[in-house]
Every structure is written in C-alpha cells, then in structure tokens.
Design a protein around this motif. Structure first.
Motif, mmCIF file in Angstrom:
data_model
loop_
_atom_site.group_PDB
_atom_site.id
_atom_site.type_symbol
_atom_site.label_atom_id
_atom_site.label_comp_id
_atom_site.label_asym_id
_atom_site.label_seq_id
_atom_site.Cartn_x
_atom_site.Cartn_y
_atom_site.Cartn_z
ATOM 1 N N GLY A 108 -14.559 46.792 9.519
ATOM 2 C CA GLY A 108 -15.568 46.402 10.787
ATOM 3 C C GLY A 108 -16.789 46.073 9.917
ATOM 4 O O GLY A 108 -17.231 46.436 9.069
ATOM 5 N N GLY A 109 -17.244 45.222 10.844
ATOM 6 C CA GLY A 109 -18.906 44.674 10.225
ATOM 7 C C GLY A 109 -19.693 45.700 10.358
ATOM 8 O O GLY A 109 -19.656 46.782 11.144
ATOM 9 N N SER A 110 -21.042 45.479 9.698
ATOM 10 C CA SER A 110 -22.171 46.457 9.912
ATOM 11 C C SER A 110 -22.476 46.715 11.214
ATOM 12 O O SER A 110 -22.673 45.725 11.865
ATOM 13 C CB SER A 110 -23.323 46.066 9.136
ATOM 14 O OG SER A 110 -24.412 46.725 9.004
ATOM 15 N N ALA B 162 -21.589 37.211 5.428
ATOM 16 C CA ALA B 162 -20.336 37.887 5.009
ATOM 17 C C ALA B 162 -19.345 38.100 5.708
ATOM 18 O O ALA B 162 -18.199 38.043 5.418
ATOM 19 C CB ALA B 162 -20.906 39.121 4.134
ATOM 20 N N TYR B 163 -19.874 38.599 6.843
ATOM 21 C CA TYR B 163 -18.916 39.081 7.892
ATOM 22 C C TYR B 163 -18.106 37.980 8.530
ATOM 23 O O TYR B 163 -16.865 37.878 8.601
ATOM 24 C CB TYR B 163 -19.779 39.566 9.227
ATOM 25 C CG TYR B 163 -18.737 40.049 10.348
ATOM 26 C CD1 TYR B 163 -17.941 41.069 10.516
ATOM 27 C CD2 TYR B 163 -18.683 39.040 11.551
ATOM 28 C CE1 TYR B 163 -17.102 41.309 11.496
ATOM 29 C CE2 TYR B 163 -18.052 39.180 12.590
ATOM 30 C CZ TYR B 163 -17.221 40.305 12.666
ATOM 31 O OH TYR B 163 -16.373 40.708 13.685
ATOM 32 N N ASN B 164 -18.465 36.740 8.659
ATOM 33 C CA ASN B 164 -18.092 35.458 9.191
ATOM 34 C C ASN B 164 -17.114 35.014 8.249
ATOM 35 O O ASN B 164 -16.041 34.324 8.495
ATOM 36 C CB ASN B 164 -19.017 34.493 9.556
ATOM 37 C CG ASN B 164 -19.747 34.846 10.820
ATOM 38 O OD1 ASN B 164 -19.235 35.359 11.690
ATOM 39 N ND2 ASN B 164 -21.024 34.247 10.818
ATOM 40 N N GLU B 165 -17.348 35.160 6.822
ATOM 41 C CA GLU B 165 -16.619 34.559 5.721
ATOM 42 C C GLU B 165 -15.356 35.457 5.324
ATOM 43 O O GLU B 165 -14.318 34.942 4.962
ATOM 44 C CB GLU B 165 -17.602 33.970 4.606
ATOM 45 C CG GLU B 165 -16.599 33.375 3.444
ATOM 46 C CD GLU B 165 -17.357 32.935 2.240
ATOM 47 O OE1 GLU B 165 -16.878 32.321 1.371
ATOM 48 O OE2 GLU B 165 -18.712 32.801 2.518
ATOM 49 N N PHE B 166 -15.784 36.614 5.320
ATOM 50 C CA PHE B 166 -14.723 37.685 4.335
ATOM 51 C C PHE B 166 -14.174 38.589 5.288
ATOM 52 O O PHE B 166 -13.172 39.639 4.843
ATOM 53 C CB PHE B 166 -15.578 38.507 3.310
ATOM 54 C CG PHE B 166 -16.070 37.475 2.334
ATOM 55 C CD1 PHE B 166 -15.548 36.636 1.543
ATOM 56 C CD2 PHE B 166 -17.587 37.518 2.201
ATOM 57 C CE1 PHE B 166 -15.990 36.037 0.541
ATOM 58 C CE2 PHE B 166 -18.075 36.537 1.405
ATOM 59 C CZ PHE B 166 -17.209 35.891 0.458
ATOM 60 N N ASP C 259 -20.492 43.272 19.551
ATOM 61 C CA ASP C 259 -21.397 41.980 19.580
ATOM 62 C C ASP C 259 -22.698 42.159 18.776
ATOM 63 O O ASP C 259 -23.018 43.149 18.360
ATOM 64 C CB ASP C 259 -21.692 42.147 21.058
ATOM 65 C CG ASP C 259 -22.678 42.735 21.729
ATOM 66 O OD1 ASP C 259 -23.606 43.246 21.049
ATOM 67 O OD2 ASP C 259 -22.111 43.702 22.721
ATOM 68 N N GLY C 260 -23.244 41.076 18.454
ATOM 69 C CA GLY C 260 -24.168 41.061 17.469
ATOM 70 C C GLY C 260 -25.315 41.734 17.732
ATOM 71 O O GLY C 260 -25.896 42.476 16.649
ATOM 72 N N GLU C 261 -25.852 41.618 18.832
ATOM 73 C CA GLU C 261 -26.937 42.538 19.320
ATOM 74 C C GLU C 261 -26.903 44.061 19.013
ATOM 75 O O GLU C 261 -27.560 44.628 18.481
ATOM 76 C CB GLU C 261 -27.770 42.218 20.721
ATOM 77 C CG GLU C 261 -28.911 42.899 20.933
ATOM 78 C CD GLU C 261 -29.841 42.347 20.053
ATOM 79 O OE1 GLU C 261 -30.882 43.241 19.805
ATOM 80 O OE2 GLU C 261 -30.036 41.295 19.604
ATOM 81 N N THR C 262 -25.675 44.407 19.555
ATOM 82 C CA THR C 262 -25.464 45.976 19.554
ATOM 83 C C THR C 262 -25.266 46.357 17.973
ATOM 84 O O THR C 262 -25.804 47.254 17.522
ATOM 85 C CB THR C 262 -23.894 46.247 20.144
ATOM 86 O OG1 THR C 262 -24.311 45.805 21.506
ATOM 87 C CG2 THR C 262 -23.687 47.626 20.127
ATOM 88 N N ALA C 263 -24.528 45.484 17.195
ATOM 89 C CA ALA C 263 -24.375 45.900 15.737
ATOM 90 C C ALA C 263 -25.911 45.766 15.241
ATOM 91 O O ALA C 263 -26.101 46.600 14.306
ATOM 92 C CB ALA C 263 -23.447 44.821 15.111
ATOM 93 N N LEU C 264 -26.675 44.821 15.252
ATOM 94 C CA LEU C 264 -28.030 44.895 14.814
ATOM 95 C C LEU C 264 -28.753 46.087 15.105
ATOM 96 O O LEU C 264 -29.210 46.410 14.199
ATOM 97 C CB LEU C 264 -28.843 43.551 15.226
ATOM 98 C CG LEU C 264 -30.214 43.243 14.706
ATOM 99 C CD1 LEU C 264 -30.261 43.514 13.233
ATOM 100 C CD2 LEU C 264 -30.660 42.211 15.356
#
Length: 211
Positions: free
Chosen positions: A11-13, A168-172, A134-139
């Motif tokens: 999972g992403g950061s 990195a999340y988008n690519e890997f 989602d992006g804002e929650t993750a940030l």
C-alpha cells in the motif's frame, strides 16, 4: 515443513498498512505466521546525510532497497531457515535498532511498496493484498507520522510527498492494483472496519492453510 503460504501486502504511504498488518497479525500466534518487511532492507545511507541531503534523497525508488538480500531471506524462510536482520530505524537517532529474529512459519507475509514490482518476489506470492486510501487522507496520515514520530519539518514532508512519494506510488505500485486478489479501501480511521476485514481473511486462511 511444507512450503509456506505467502501473502504479499502493499500500500502507498498513508494507506494504513501498518495498522492493517498489526490487526491481521493479532489473529495468529508466532508459530503460525512470520513477517518480512521491505523497509528493513534499505541500503544504509541515511546516517551519513545532512538534513538537506536527506530531504533531497529519494527513498521511494526500488534502487534504495537491497532487493538481492530481501529475496534471499525470503527463500531462506521458504526453505525453513531462521533469518536475522537488523531493524531499520528510518534515520531516527533516538531509536536503538533491534536485531530481528524471523522464524519460518506456515504463513509468510511479505510487505512493502515494491513487492509486486520485484518480479522474483511477486512470482512467489499466493495472495496479493492492496491497501488504498484517497490522496488527502493518505497525506494527512503521512504528515501526522513524519512530523510527530520522525521529526521532519512540514516543508520537508511536502517536498518528499510531491516529488518522491506520489510519483513512486504511481509508477511502482498502482499499476499492479488490478492483479491483486483483495483491494482494501481504507479512508476511515475506524478500527472496526479494518478489524472486520482481517477477521474475514484470517478465517479464510485458517480454513485453507492451518486446518
């Protein structure tokens, strides 16, 4: 011992992966499951850096991971061997790194950002779990962790987020989402939701692997 059932969790950061893992592990005893974390395989470079160098250095690339050792240790566990690995402390001088002793078990969990990208590791996985927020929650989760636990400034966190973490999340990682067996959306901070999901997965594993 028979070959372990290998679960990959990525999972992403800020996706809540650590919380998910902790709740998941609560369902099993130490002789039923073992965990290998990609984070413990960073090449040791951070301790030689100035704060500015640390800010600019991109830790969110596969090249920052000692993938060969990571892979070798997974094979050792599959072969029934115990592995020993020094814990990675994310350049925090206030933490004394522990020597980790990881014993083989019927269920082996491999977790980390690049585990699906590292092909040799990905091909070993019997189940792939993808955690997403989602992006804002993750940030916001990332800010809370890095500001309070790791002592970074707000500007440093935002620089890494925009220039390292998201690309990195988008690519890997994101390209492998659709190949995963289970996709878990984790936008709430409610423990009950994650607990229910881990209850279901652990029940499935007990019936299939540990019965």
């Amino acid at each position: 011992m028979n070959r372990p059932y290998i679960i990959g969790i990525a999972g992403g950061s800020g996706s809540g992966k650590t919380f998910f893992l902790n709740r998941f592990l609560d369902h099993f005893s130490a002789d039923e499951v073992c965990l290998v974390s990609q984070d413990d395989y960073y090449f040791p470079v951070a301790h030689n850096m100035t704060p500015e160098e640390n800010k600019l250095y991109n830790f969110d690339l596969p090249s920052t991971i000692d993938n060969e050792q990571f892979e070798n240790d997974i094979y050792k566990l599959i072969d029934g061997q115990v592995i020993y690995k020094k814990e990675y402390t994310f350049n925090n001088p206030n933490i004394e790194p522990k020597m980790l002793e990881i014993k083989p078990a019927p269920i082996l969990i491999v977790e980390g950002l690049f585990i699906f990208h590292f092909k040799a590791i990905d091909e070993l996985l019997d189940m792939r779990i993808f955690l997403e927020a989602d992006g804002e929650t993750a940030l916001q989760r990332r800010l809370k962790r890095d500001l309070h636990e790791r002592g970074y400034s707000h500007d440093d966190v935002m620089y890494k987020w925009e220039n390292h973490v998201v690309p990195a999340y988008n690519e890997f990682l994101l390209p492998y989402k659709d190949d995963c067996h289970k996709i878990i959306i984790n936008n709430t901070n409610t423990a009950e939701n994650i607990q229910a999901i881990t209850d279901d997965i652990s029940k499935e594993l007990r019936e299939k692997i540990l019965s």
